[in-house]
Design a protein around this motif. Structure first.
Motif, short mmCIF file in Angstrom:
data_model
loop_
_atom_site.label_atom_id
_atom_site.label_comp_id
_atom_site.label_asym_id
_atom_site.label_seq_id
_atom_site.Cartn_x
_atom_site.Cartn_y
_atom_site.Cartn_z
N GLN A 137 0.83 -1.20 0.00
CA GLN A 137 0.00 0.00 0.00
C GLN A 137 0.87 1.26 0.00
OE1 GLN A 137 -3.02 1.79 3.18
NE2 GLN A 137 -3.90 0.07 2.06
N GLU A 138 2.00 1.19 0.68
CA GLU A 138 2.87 2.36 0.72
C GLU A 138 3.44 2.68 -0.66
OE1 GLU A 138 4.02 5.67 2.20
OE2 GLU A 138 2.90 4.21 3.39
N ARG A 139 3.76 1.64 -1.44
CA ARG A 139 4.24 1.86 -2.81
C ARG A 139 3.14 2.48 -3.68
NH1 ARG A 139 8.95 -0.58 -4.73
NH2 ARG A 139 10.07 -1.80 -3.17
N VAL A 140 1.90 2.04 -3.48
CA VAL A 140 0.79 2.63 -4.22
C VAL A 140 0.64 4.10 -3.86
CG1 VAL A 140 -1.69 2.55 -4.64
CG2 VAL A 140 -0.42 0.42 -4.40
N ARG A 141 0.72 4.40 -2.56
CA ARG A 141 0.62 5.80 -2.12
C ARG A 141 1.74 6.64 -2.74
NH1 ARG A 141 -2.81 6.88 1.88
NH2 ARG A 141 -3.77 5.13 2.99
N GLN A 142 2.93 6.07 -2.80
CA GLN A 142 4.05 6.80 -3.37
C GLN A 142 3.83 7.10 -4.85
OE1 GLN A 142 7.80 4.82 -2.88
NE2 GLN A 142 9.00 6.55 -3.58
N SER A 143 3.28 6.11 -5.58
CA SER A 143 3.03 6.30 -7.01
C SER A 143 1.96 7.36 -7.26
CB SER A 143 2.63 4.98 -7.66
OG SER A 143 1.36 4.56 -7.21
N LEU A 144 1.05 7.54 -6.29
CA LEU A 144 -0.02 8.53 -6.44
C LEU A 144 0.36 9.89 -5.88
CD1 LEU A 144 -3.10 6.32 -5.41
CD2 LEU A 144 -2.39 6.98 -7.72
N SER A 145 1.54 10.01 -5.32
CA SER A 145 1.95 11.26 -4.67
C SER A 145 2.16 12.40 -5.65
CB SER A 145 3.22 11.04 -3.84
OG SER A 145 4.31 10.69 -4.69
#
Length: 330
Positions: A276-284
């Motif tokens: 989930q953290e990688r997904v959040r990073q990609s959406l940042s």
């Protein structure tokens, strides 16, 4: 042969060297890894075959590279099989397993039932990408799709981009062992001439003017290469996928006159790096307005991992560079 000795060679890559011929190689066996990769999706049979072949190539190629982080293979075409993508992650520690993941993108309506799987890719390219991690410049090598199979494309890549004569002999498919459920198994052998300082290039004799292994061999090397390939030609599918023949026994059977020498086997496991953290990073990189367009009627943003099928649900207020502070997220 006991069941325990069968299982010991599953999901491994065994490096070896033919001392007489100055040829290195790998023997790979995949079963649980391949079953895990394919069980994440409901692919048609032809797409499953392409993913299985690419995953097996990835395991063989990844183990030959002094890899710090990730090797990726990508097959892109204009046919119904649009993309086959695999990642091979180097072991995190000495003696630990390497990790593989894979997925395919395809147009179901355009697939031709019963057609040769490779023909479903169409025109395109075979790419090898190597990422050695933070602070390193990624490498990318590309060759056109040619030769009638993905293994032939990989052979062309090594001849064209690395000037290394390379041969793959692969077998894969669904099998049923007594007392076990039906599942995917794959096995293969990779041969490769040891790197030389300045390979001799006689010309390009392959399809579409691409290099073949014979184009980059000196006379003495060509004899060794032909002999080793003739011996590999005698292997059958059951020897490759096992489990009745151990890789060490296979090497002795095929290459005993070439003085085979084996090294430590490399275990392989299924592994995905999504979180989930990688997904959040990609959406940042997105604004609040962009995030709003991604928000479902239920008021959440969802994301699915194409490799492992993981499903993520997130509060849109915590996403993007305008995200609200709190909840542990910037």
């Amino acid at each position: 042969m006991t069941p325990g000795s069968q299982i010991a060679w599953d999901d491994t890559v065994l490096p070896f060297q033919l001392d007489r011929s100055d040829i290195r190689g790998r023997v790979a066996r995949l079963d649980g890894v391949l079953e895990k990769v394919l069980s994440q999706h409901d692919y048609p049979a032809g797409i499953e075959a392409l993913v299985a072949e690419t995953a097996l190539l990835t395991a063989l190629i990844g183990q030959t590279i002094k890899l710090r982080w990730k090797l990726s293979l990508q097959v892109r075409g204009d046919g119904p099989a649009r993309l086959i993508a695999t990642d091979y992650y180097a072991p995190a520690e000495a003696g630990g397993p390497a990790r593989i993941r894979a997925y395919a993108s395809y147009d179901k309506d355009r697939l031709q039932e019963g057609a040769n799987p490779f023909s479903q890719v169409g025109s395109g390219y075979f790419a090898v990408l190597i990422d050695q991690g933070k602070g390193m410049v990624p490498y990318q090598g590309i060759t056109p799709l040619a030769g009638g199979s993905l293994s032939a494309c990989a052979q062309t890549y090594f001849a064209q981009s690395e000037q290394l004569p390379t041969r793959f002999q692969l077998s894969f498919g669904r099998s049923h062992l007594q007392g076990q459920a039906e599942g995917w198994r794959a096995g293969g052998v990779m041969l490769q001439m040891m790197p030389k300082a300045s390979p001799h290039v006689a010309g390009a004799s392959g399809e579409r003017g691409l290099l073949e292994p014979e184009d980059i061999l000196h006379s003495g090397e060509a004899e060794d290469w032909s002999r080793a390939n003739a011996l590999l030609d005698t292997v059958d599918d059951l020897e490759l996928i096992g489990p009745s023949v151990q890789p060490t026994d296979l090497l002795v059977r095929l290459f005993h006159e070439e003085t085979p020498r084996v090294f430590d086997a490399q275990p392989i496991t299924f592994g995905c790096t999504c979180s989930q953290e990688r997904v959040r990073q990609s959406l940042s990189i997105y604004s609040a307005r962009d995030i709003a367009h991604m928000t479902t009627e239920e008021g959440v943003v969802t994301a699915d991992c194409q490799f492992c099928g993981a499903h993520y649900r997130m509060d849109p207020a915590t996403l993007g560079f305008e995200a609200e502070k709190g909840n542990g997220h910037p």
